[in-house]
Each structure stands twice: as C-alpha cells, then as structure tokens.
Design a protein around this motif. Sequence first.
Motif, short mmCIF file in Angstrom:
data_model
loop_
_atom_site.label_atom_id
_atom_site.label_comp_id
_atom_site.label_asym_id
_atom_site.label_seq_id
_atom_site.Cartn_x
_atom_site.Cartn_y
_atom_site.Cartn_z
N ASP A 139 -14.99 40.40 -109.48
CA ASP A 139 -14.99 39.87 -111.40
C ASP A 139 -16.27 39.25 -110.94
N ILE A 140 -16.19 38.44 -109.70
CA ILE A 140 -17.11 37.58 -109.14
C ILE A 140 -17.27 37.75 -108.09
N CYS A 141 -18.48 37.06 -108.18
CA CYS A 141 -19.17 37.75 -106.62
C CYS A 141 -18.62 36.20 -105.49
N GLN A 142 -18.36 36.31 -104.92
CA GLN A 142 -17.70 35.60 -103.18
C GLN A 142 -18.29 34.83 -102.91
N VAL A 143 -20.41 35.01 -103.02
CA VAL A 143 -21.63 34.15 -102.66
C VAL A 143 -21.70 33.14 -103.53
N CYS A 144 -22.25 33.25 -104.38
CA CYS A 144 -22.75 32.65 -105.30
C CYS A 144 -21.98 32.07 -106.53
N GLY A 145 -20.68 32.48 -107.28
CA GLY A 145 -19.92 32.01 -107.83
C GLY A 145 -20.03 33.68 -109.55
N SER A 146 -21.36 33.96 -109.08
CA SER A 146 -21.34 34.67 -110.60
C SER A 146 -20.70 36.19 -110.69
N THR A 147 -20.66 36.36 -112.22
CA THR A 147 -19.67 37.09 -112.45
C THR A 147 -20.73 38.73 -111.89
N LEU A 148 -19.81 39.56 -111.53
CA LEU A 148 -19.79 40.77 -111.31
C LEU A 148 -19.77 41.70 -112.81
N ARG A 149 -20.86 43.20 -112.34
CA ARG A 149 -21.22 43.85 -113.27
C ARG A 149 -20.90 45.47 -112.54
N LYS A 150 -20.29 46.42 -113.23
CA LYS A 150 -20.13 47.89 -113.12
C LYS A 150 -21.36 48.43 -113.13
N ARG A 151 -21.82 48.46 -112.20
CA ARG A 151 -22.82 50.19 -112.02
C ARG A 151 -22.37 51.49 -111.02
N ARG A 152 -23.56 51.95 -111.32
CA ARG A 152 -23.53 53.51 -110.33
C ARG A 152 -23.91 52.91 -108.86
N LYS A 153 -22.94 53.71 -108.08
CA LYS A 153 -23.10 53.82 -106.37
C LYS A 153 -23.96 55.16 -106.62
N ARG A 154 -23.13 56.25 -106.84
CA ARG A 154 -23.62 57.42 -106.57
C ARG A 154 -22.98 57.58 -107.44
N LYS A 155 -23.37 59.59 -107.28
CA LYS A 155 -22.71 60.86 -107.82
C LYS A 155 -22.38 61.77 -106.41
N ILE A 156 -21.41 61.99 -106.51
CA ILE A 156 -20.28 62.74 -105.95
C ILE A 156 -20.74 63.98 -106.21
#
Length: 159
Positions: free
Chosen positions: A142-159
């Motif tokens: 839920d939190i970026c391991q690099v900068c500490g900002s929040t993560l949001r869900k996004r489409r990676k790819r269609k299966i």
Amino acid sequence: MVYFIADSAVFIMGKDIDPVSIITVSSVVGELRSSEASLRFELALEGGAKVEMPDPVVRRRVLEVAESTRDVEELSATDIDILSKALEYGNDAVLLSDDYAVQNVAQVLGIMVKPVVQKEIRDVLQWQKECTGCRRRFDTGDICQVCGSTLRKRRKRKI
C-alpha cells in the motif's frame, strides 16, 4: 441439472431463480444488511436452496488464482467461498455475482458467470500497484518502498 451458486447480490437484488437450484455458502448471511434481503434468503431456504461449506483444497486453488491475478486484496472470505463452491460443481454450475473481482477470478478458473444486475466483465485482467509519487510499479503493498507515497491499483495486462 444446472446449479446456481448464489452470491449475496442474488438475495440483495432479488433475482428470480427456482430455489431448488440455488446453492450458497453460510457467510453470505453476514452480507445481507436489509430485512428484505434476509427475507429473500429465508424464503429461498424454505423453497429448497442449499447452504454448503466449500472444500478446503478447492479453496486453496481459488486463493492461488486470485493471488496470480492480484484480485486477492479485493475478495472477501465470502467471495473466496462462493468461487470455491462454483469450482467444485464445475460445468454444472453458474456463478451469480456482480462483483468484478469475483468475475475476473471465475473467468480464469473456467467458471461460468452471470451477473445479477451489473454488466458482465469483458476482459480478464491482471492487476498491479503504481506509486502516486514516483510512478514505480509493485505487485503488492500500500506504500511505495522507494519514496513512501501511497500505491494505487492499476491494470497490468489483459490475460
């Protein structure tokens, strides 16, 4: 005989189905907030609907697939149980659910799905997380391991 594996949306929205062909899981009751939905559930039971527990081995398989599509964070325990029950019945089952994460996992598992009120999904998707700050992408968290900002869900790819 075709069995309809009923998610809570069936009872909440009042889908007209012969109760004898309905199978659901006990945790669906906890998702029924209105007295109307609870009444529909009770009437279905009186009409012959069955409440069954999912097989733990099948449930583990559903969790593996949900983790691979990254839908696992969106699915409740009830959703996992409903998917497991539908997978147990195989080609004799139609899963009734409006939940897009449930439909996504069901498609990957080869389960026939029919929505209750909403539209059916068009594409099976795999998800990932993207940082709102540095735009790096991660599979979990839920939190970026690099900068500490929040993560949001996004489409990676269609299966």
